[in-house]
Design a protein around this motif. Sequence first.
Motif, PDB file in Angstrom:
ATOM      1  N   ALA A  21       0.792  -1.304   0.074  1.00 61.85           N
ATOM      2  CA  ALA A  21      -0.020  -0.075  -0.030  1.00 61.85           C
ATOM      3  C   ALA A  21       1.005   1.188   0.109  1.00 61.85           C
ATOM      4  N   GLU A  22       1.986   1.274   0.760  1.00 61.06           N
ATOM      5  CA  GLU A  22       3.019   2.250   0.724  1.00 61.06           C
ATOM      6  C   GLU A  22       3.479   2.516  -0.427  1.00 61.06           C
ATOM      7  N   LEU A  23       4.084   1.623  -1.207  1.00 59.32           N
ATOM      8  CA  LEU A  23       4.592   1.734  -2.549  1.00 59.32           C
ATOM      9  C   LEU A  23       3.757   2.279  -3.362  1.00 59.32           C
ATOM     10  N   ALA A  28       1.882   6.721  -6.652  1.00 61.09           N
ATOM     11  CA  ALA A  28       0.848   7.862  -7.105  1.00 61.09           C
ATOM     12  C   ALA A  28       0.898   9.468  -6.876  1.00 61.09           C
ATOM     13  N   LEU A  29       1.397   9.373  -5.275  1.00 63.92           N
ATOM     14  CA  LEU A  29       1.514  10.942  -4.793  1.00 63.92           C
ATOM     15  C   LEU A  29       2.872  11.821  -4.945  1.00 63.92           C
ATOM     16  N   TRP A  30       4.100  10.709  -5.099  1.00 58.16           N
ATOM     17  CA  TRP A  30       5.190  11.512  -5.261  1.00 58.16           C
ATOM     18  C   TRP A  30       6.118  10.878  -6.671  1.00 58.16           C
ATOM     19  N   THR A  34      11.902   8.297  -6.791  1.00 60.00           N
ATOM     20  CA  THR A  34      11.881   6.920  -7.547  1.00 60.00           C
ATOM     21  C   THR A  34      12.692   6.030  -6.793  1.00 60.00           C
ATOM     22  N   THR A  35      12.819   6.276  -5.656  1.00 71.53           N
ATOM     23  CA  THR A  35      13.822   5.351  -4.748  1.00 71.53           C
ATOM     24  C   THR A  35      13.515   5.177  -3.404  1.00 71.53           C
ATOM     25  N   LEU A  54       8.280  -7.276  -4.544  1.00 69.79           N
ATOM     26  CA  LEU A  54       6.872  -7.247  -4.434  1.00 69.79           C
ATOM     27  C   LEU A  54       6.437  -6.450  -5.876  1.00 69.79           C
ATOM     28  N   PRO A  55       5.414  -6.680  -6.309  1.00 72.42           N
ATOM     29  CA  PRO A  55       4.884  -5.969  -7.552  1.00 72.42           C
ATOM     30  C   PRO A  55       4.748  -4.226  -7.629  1.00 72.42           C
ATOM     31  N   GLY A  56       4.276  -3.825  -6.236  1.00 69.39           N
ATOM     32  CA  GLY A  56       4.373  -2.472  -6.063  1.00 69.39           C
ATOM     33  C   GLY A  56       5.864  -1.674  -6.082  1.00 69.39           C
ATOM     34  N   ALA A  57       6.753  -2.398  -5.858  1.00 69.71           N
ATOM     35  CA  ALA A  57       8.167  -1.971  -5.774  1.00 69.71           C
ATOM     36  C   ALA A  57       8.801  -1.966  -7.486  1.00 69.71           C
ATOM     37  N   GLN A  58       8.197  -2.667  -8.486  1.00 73.69           N
ATOM     38  CA  GLN A  58       8.683  -2.626  -9.703  1.00 73.69           C
ATOM     39  C   GLN A  58       8.540  -1.224 -10.348  1.00 73.69           C
TER      40      GLN A  58
END
Length: 282
Positions: A21-23, A28-30, A34-35, A54-58
């Motif tokens: 969720a955080e990723l 989305a917001l920042w 990108t790191t 995790l998918p969100g980290a890609q």
Amino acid sequence: MTHIPHISVELVPRTRQSIEAELQQLKALWPGITTVNVPDLDHLELGSCESCALPGAQGLTRIPHLRSSRVDVSDLGRLLRRLDELELTEVLVVRGDPPKDGRPVHDTSSVELIRALKAARPDLKVHAALDPYRQSLQDEQLYALKKIEAGAASLFTQPLFDTRLMEVFGEMLPGVPIYWGITNVSTERSKAYWVTRNRAVFPKSFEPTLEWCTAFAREAVQHAQETHSHLYFMPIRTELRDFLGAVIPPAGGGTDPEGQGESGAVNGVLADQSGRQASAFG
């Protein structure tokens, strides 16, 4: 020309759902940030490398923390294969706390692991840790320089709460890229933990409130701009929008709590750099 600090966000993988969720929220917001860097802690569900998968980290530059005490430098093969599988190009080497689960511990120092990683993978960007609290300033300076000599590209500090300490280490380590750690300590209990466990030093003006911590974070952004240094944000049990959003307004909404100033300026340059820069680390 205004210096654009490179910015990372440290996300603690308390659960798979929480870090995903955080990723997603970060992207989305920042979009200019990108790191992410991810700690490796025994009591959590996921390790640092697992979190980076995790998918969100890609699509992000992912920096897992590698604990030197968990690595046998005479047998790096498994670790290197894992980094290759995940297409990880940067790591942060730390000594790490002693394990509490009976897993094997090695005598490998951070300096030894940095040197071994660079020998095996010269193109791997290896970051190292700087802890202003654990020993004398001179001893920490010498330890940091050994890490740089071994091949470290930069230093990530323990979170700091006073720009005067940033100035001291900036002068002691001229020319060394430094990422100042910024976090929120919002209760007296949390402050006591930092003093007792991490031997942190707080200025006389410190107040254990989110407002004080975000105001200091804005000072740190200005310091990084003026000294050509960098930053990583480490929100502790606080929503990204509440902590990071008070320093760098999120895309599509949010304002600088003071109306304008450095946070607004940094938001502008980050928005600009998001279209030009593949990684928040140069």
